[in-house]
Design a protein around this motif. Structure first.
Motif, PDB file in Angstrom:
ATOM      1  N   GLY A  52     -76.238 -14.550 -25.377  1.00  0.00           N
ATOM      2  CA  GLY A  52     -76.731 -16.052 -24.998  1.00  0.00           C
ATOM      3  C   GLY A  52     -77.901 -16.280 -24.651  1.00  0.00           C
ATOM      4  N   ALA A  53     -78.656 -15.281 -24.229  1.00  0.00           N
ATOM      5  CA  ALA A  53     -80.156 -15.566 -24.077  1.00  0.00           C
ATOM      6  C   ALA A  53     -81.118 -15.503 -24.976  1.00  0.00           C
ATOM      7  CB  ALA A  53     -80.609 -14.407 -22.865  1.00  0.00           C
ATOM      8  N   ALA A  54     -80.393 -15.261 -26.295  1.00  0.00           N
ATOM      9  CA  ALA A  54     -81.225 -14.928 -27.478  1.00  0.00           C
ATOM     10  C   ALA A  54     -82.258 -15.965 -27.823  1.00  0.00           C
ATOM     11  CB  ALA A  54     -80.560 -14.350 -28.463  1.00  0.00           C
ATOM     12  N   LEU A  55     -81.644 -17.156 -28.076  1.00  0.00           N
ATOM     13  CA  LEU A  55     -82.255 -18.193 -28.420  1.00  0.00           C
ATOM     14  C   LEU A  55     -83.582 -18.900 -27.345  1.00  0.00           C
ATOM     15  CD1 LEU A  55     -79.421 -20.723 -29.763  1.00  0.00           C
ATOM     16  CD2 LEU A  55     -81.228 -19.419 -31.112  1.00  0.00           C
ATOM     17  N   ARG A  66     -83.523  -6.889 -31.402  1.00  0.00           N
ATOM     18  CA  ARG A  66     -82.139  -6.096 -31.373  1.00  0.00           C
ATOM     19  C   ARG A  66     -81.403  -6.008 -30.105  1.00  0.00           C
ATOM     20  NH1 ARG A  66     -81.407  -0.860 -34.927  1.00  0.00           N
ATOM     21  NH2 ARG A  66     -82.997  -1.955 -36.345  1.00  0.00           N
ATOM     22  N   LEU A  67     -81.959  -6.117 -28.896  1.00  0.00           N
ATOM     23  CA  LEU A  67     -81.349  -6.057 -27.642  1.00  0.00           C
ATOM     24  C   LEU A  67     -80.297  -7.291 -27.619  1.00  0.00           C
ATOM     25  CD1 LEU A  67     -83.760  -4.690 -24.941  1.00  0.00           C
ATOM     26  CD2 LEU A  67     -81.946  -3.364 -26.176  1.00  0.00           C
ATOM     27  N   VAL A  68     -80.951  -8.415 -28.039  1.00  0.00           N
ATOM     28  CA  VAL A  68     -80.202  -9.758 -27.676  1.00  0.00           C
ATOM     29  C   VAL A  68     -79.561 -10.157 -28.991  1.00  0.00           C
ATOM     30  CG1 VAL A  68     -81.739 -10.680 -25.993  1.00  0.00           C
ATOM     31  CG2 VAL A  68     -82.348 -11.031 -28.383  1.00  0.00           C
ATOM     32  N   THR A  69     -79.509  -9.357 -30.159  1.00  0.00           N
ATOM     33  CA  THR A  69     -78.785 -10.175 -31.290  1.00  0.00           C
ATOM     34  C   THR A  69     -77.616  -9.121 -31.765  1.00  0.00           C
ATOM     35  OG1 THR A  69     -80.480  -9.211 -32.709  1.00  0.00           O
ATOM     36  CG2 THR A  69     -80.676 -11.314 -31.765  1.00  0.00           C
ATOM     37  N   HIS A  70     -77.656  -7.756 -31.445  1.00  0.00           N
ATOM     38  CA  HIS A  70     -77.097  -6.808 -32.194  1.00  0.00           C
ATOM     39  C   HIS A  70     -75.585  -6.486 -31.229  1.00  0.00           C
ATOM     40  CE1 HIS A  70     -80.084  -6.280 -35.129  1.00  0.00           C
ATOM     41  NE2 HIS A  70     -79.307  -5.307 -35.461  1.00  0.00           N
ATOM     42  N   ARG A 118     -75.977 -14.169 -14.150  1.00  0.00           N
ATOM     43  CA  ARG A 118     -75.243 -13.445 -15.016  1.00  0.00           C
ATOM     44  C   ARG A 118     -76.043 -12.731 -16.112  1.00  0.00           C
ATOM     45  NH1 ARG A 118     -71.728 -17.226 -16.123  1.00  0.00           N
ATOM     46  NH2 ARG A 118     -72.818 -18.036 -18.158  1.00  0.00           N
ATOM     47  N   THR A 119     -77.311 -13.497 -16.419  1.00  0.00           N
ATOM     48  CA  THR A 119     -78.238 -12.912 -17.456  1.00  0.00           C
ATOM     49  C   THR A 119     -79.197 -11.821 -16.572  1.00  0.00           C
ATOM     50  OG1 THR A 119     -78.325 -15.273 -18.599  1.00  0.00           O
ATOM     51  CG2 THR A 119     -79.972 -13.530 -19.024  1.00  0.00           C
ATOM     52  N   LEU A 120     -79.379 -12.073 -15.741  1.00  0.00           N
ATOM     53  CA  LEU A 120     -80.336 -11.285 -15.073  1.00  0.00           C
ATOM     54  C   LEU A 120     -79.626  -9.848 -14.630  1.00  0.00           C
ATOM     55  CD1 LEU A 120     -82.057 -13.531 -12.277  1.00  0.00           C
ATOM     56  CD2 LEU A 120     -83.309 -12.296 -14.157  1.00  0.00           C
ATOM     57  N   ARG A 121     -78.119 -10.009 -14.335  1.00  0.00           N
ATOM     58  CA  ARG A 121     -77.537  -8.785 -13.984  1.00  0.00           C
ATOM     59  C   ARG A 121     -77.321  -7.951 -15.104  1.00  0.00           C
ATOM     60  NH1 ARG A 121     -72.172  -9.625 -10.950  1.00  0.00           N
ATOM     61  NH2 ARG A 121     -72.823  -7.270 -10.498  1.00  0.00           N
ATOM     62  N   ALA A 122     -77.028  -8.824 -16.319  1.00  0.00           N
ATOM     63  CA  ALA A 122     -76.615  -8.098 -17.680  1.00  0.00           C
ATOM     64  C   ALA A 122     -77.888  -7.241 -17.932  1.00  0.00           C
ATOM     65  CB  ALA A 122     -76.252  -9.360 -18.524  1.00  0.00           C
ATOM     66  N   PHE A 123     -79.216  -7.845 -17.908  1.00  0.00           N
ATOM     67  CA  PHE A 123     -80.295  -7.024 -18.490  1.00  0.00           C
ATOM     68  C   PHE A 123     -80.415  -6.035 -17.669  1.00  0.00           C
ATOM     69  CE2 PHE A 123     -81.186 -10.684 -21.376  1.00  0.00           C
ATOM     70  CZ  PHE A 123     -81.491 -10.006 -22.567  1.00  0.00           C
ATOM     71  N   ASN A 124     -80.309  -6.150 -16.284  1.00  0.00           N
ATOM     72  CA  ASN A 124     -80.645  -5.207 -15.243  1.00  0.00           C
ATOM     73  C   ASN A 124     -79.793  -3.975 -15.767  1.00  0.00           C
ATOM     74  OD1 ASN A 124     -81.784  -4.065 -12.912  1.00  0.00           O
ATOM     75  ND2 ASN A 124     -79.824  -4.137 -12.185  1.00  0.00           N
ATOM     76  N   LYS A 125     -78.447  -4.234 -15.890  1.00  0.00           N
ATOM     77  CA  LYS A 125     -77.594  -3.090 -16.323  1.00  0.00           C
ATOM     78  C   LYS A 125     -77.990  -2.449 -17.414  1.00  0.00           C
ATOM     79  CE  LYS A 125     -73.742  -5.407 -14.173  1.00  0.00           C
ATOM     80  NZ  LYS A 125     -72.165  -5.986 -14.859  1.00  0.00           N
ATOM     81  N   LEU A 126     -78.486  -3.313 -18.504  1.00  0.00           N
ATOM     82  CA  LEU A 126     -78.788  -2.776 -19.945  1.00  0.00           C
ATOM     83  C   LEU A 126     -80.003  -1.710 -19.739  1.00  0.00           C
ATOM     84  CD1 LEU A 126     -78.501  -2.474 -22.914  1.00  0.00           C
ATOM     85  CD2 LEU A 126     -79.840  -4.614 -23.126  1.00  0.00           C
ATOM     86  N   LEU A 127     -81.132  -2.247 -19.198  1.00  0.00           N
ATOM     87  CA  LEU A 127     -82.128  -1.640 -18.810  1.00  0.00           C
ATOM     88  C   LEU A 127     -82.172  -0.324 -18.030  1.00  0.00           C
ATOM     89  CD1 LEU A 127     -84.648  -4.551 -18.066  1.00  0.00           C
ATOM     90  CD2 LEU A 127     -84.502  -3.093 -20.425  1.00  0.00           C
ATOM     91  N   TRP A 128     -80.839  -0.217 -17.154  1.00  0.00           N
ATOM     92  CA  TRP A 128     -80.991   1.090 -16.562  1.00  0.00           C
ATOM     93  C   TRP A 128     -80.392   2.227 -17.396  1.00  0.00           C
ATOM     94  CZ3 TRP A 128     -82.603   3.774 -12.589  1.00  0.00           C
ATOM     95  CH2 TRP A 128     -82.956   2.813 -11.307  1.00  0.00           C
ATOM     96  N   ILE A 129     -79.274   1.465 -18.283  1.00  0.00           N
ATOM     97  CA  ILE A 129     -78.691   2.465 -19.456  1.00  0.00           C
ATOM     98  C   ILE A 129     -79.903   2.845 -20.108  1.00  0.00           C
ATOM     99  CG2 ILE A 129     -77.048   2.255 -21.308  1.00  0.00           C
ATOM    100  CD1 ILE A 129     -75.424   0.195 -19.695  1.00  0.00           C
TER     101      ILE A 129
END
Length: 192
Positions: A36-39, A104-108, A168-179
Motif C-alpha cells: 500500500g505504500a508503493a505509490l 521490489r520490496l513494495v511491489t512483489h 501499520r506501515t512503519l511496523r511492517a517495514f520494521n519487521k521486514l528490515l529485521w528479516i
C-alpha cells in the motif's frame, strides 16, 4: 511449545523464513501495508538511493567496496578509491540495483522467489556470490541497514499518511528490515 529444528534453520531457507515471519509476526496485513505504500514511496526512491550512496561515500571503510567491479557491470571500473565519484558509471549501475531492490520490496509477492531474492542480497555481499573481491564486513552491513531503516522510516513519516496507516506501515517495514538483516547476516556468521 512449538519445536524448531535449529539445524534446518541453517540449511533450509524457506524454513528459516517461515520461522522468522512467524516469530516477528510478519503477515498478510504487513505485506498489504508495504504494498500500500508503493505509490507514496515510488517518487521518493531516487532520493533515498542518493542519500544511501552519499552516506556510503563518507567513509573509506564503506566506499572501498565500490572500487572492484560489481558482478554484471560491463563498463570501465574506477582507477582507485580517490578517483571514484558518485557520478561514476559503476555507481550509477549500483544505484539502479538498490532502486530496483526498494521497488521490489513494495511491489512483489513474498513468495519463495522473493525469499530467494532477499537471501541473495545477503550472499552477494560475501565471496559466496557476485565478485569474490567484494566482501562487505558485517559491521558495514549493520551500519548500512541501520541507516537505510532510519531513512526509510523518516520517509514514511513524511508522507502525511493517516495515523493508523502510518503506524501499520512503519511496523511492517520494521519487521521486514529485521528479516532482511537476518538474511544478510546469515552469510557472514558461521554456525557450529
Amino acid at each position: 511449545m512449538k519445536h524448531i529444528d535449529e539445524k534446518l534453520l541453517e540449511s533450509d531457507l524457506e524454513y528459516r523464513f517461515g520461522y522468522l515471519i512467524e516469530f516477528v509476526g510478519f503477515g498478510e496485513a504487513d505485506i498489504a501495508a508495504i504494498h500500500g505504500a508503493a505509490l507514496h514511496l515510488a517518487p521518493k526512491v531516487q532520493a533515498l538511493v542518493d542519500a544511501v550512496y552519499e552516506k556510503l561515500f563518507l567513509y573509506d571503510a564503506t566506499k572501498r567496496h565500490f572500487v572492484p567491479k560489481q558482478h554484471g557491470y560491463e563498463g570501465q571500473g574506477p582507477a582507485d578509491l580517490l578517483s571514484l565519484t558518485l557520478s561514476h558509471e559503476q555507481i550509477q549501475f549500483r544505484k539502479k540495483h538498490l532502486a530496483d531492490y526498494l521497488v521490489r520490496l513494495v511491489t512483489h509477492a513474498y513468495d519463495p522467489k522473493m525469499v530467494a531474492y532477499l537471501d541473495m542480497v545477503g550472499r552477494i555481499h560475501t565471496a559466496k556470490a557476485g565478485n569474490p573481491e567484494i566482501v562487505v564486513p558485517l559491521v558495514q552491513i549493520n551500519a548500512l541497514m541501520g541507516f537505510v531503516s532510519d531513512a526509510l522510516l523518516q520517509t514514511i513519516l513524511s508522507l502525511g499518511l493517516d495515523r493508523e496507516t502510518e503506524v501499520r506501515t512503519l511496523r511492517a517495514f520494521n519487521k521486514l528490515l529485521w528479516i532482511q538483516n537476518d538474511l544478510l547476516a546469515r552469510h557472514h556468521v558461521q554456525t557450529a
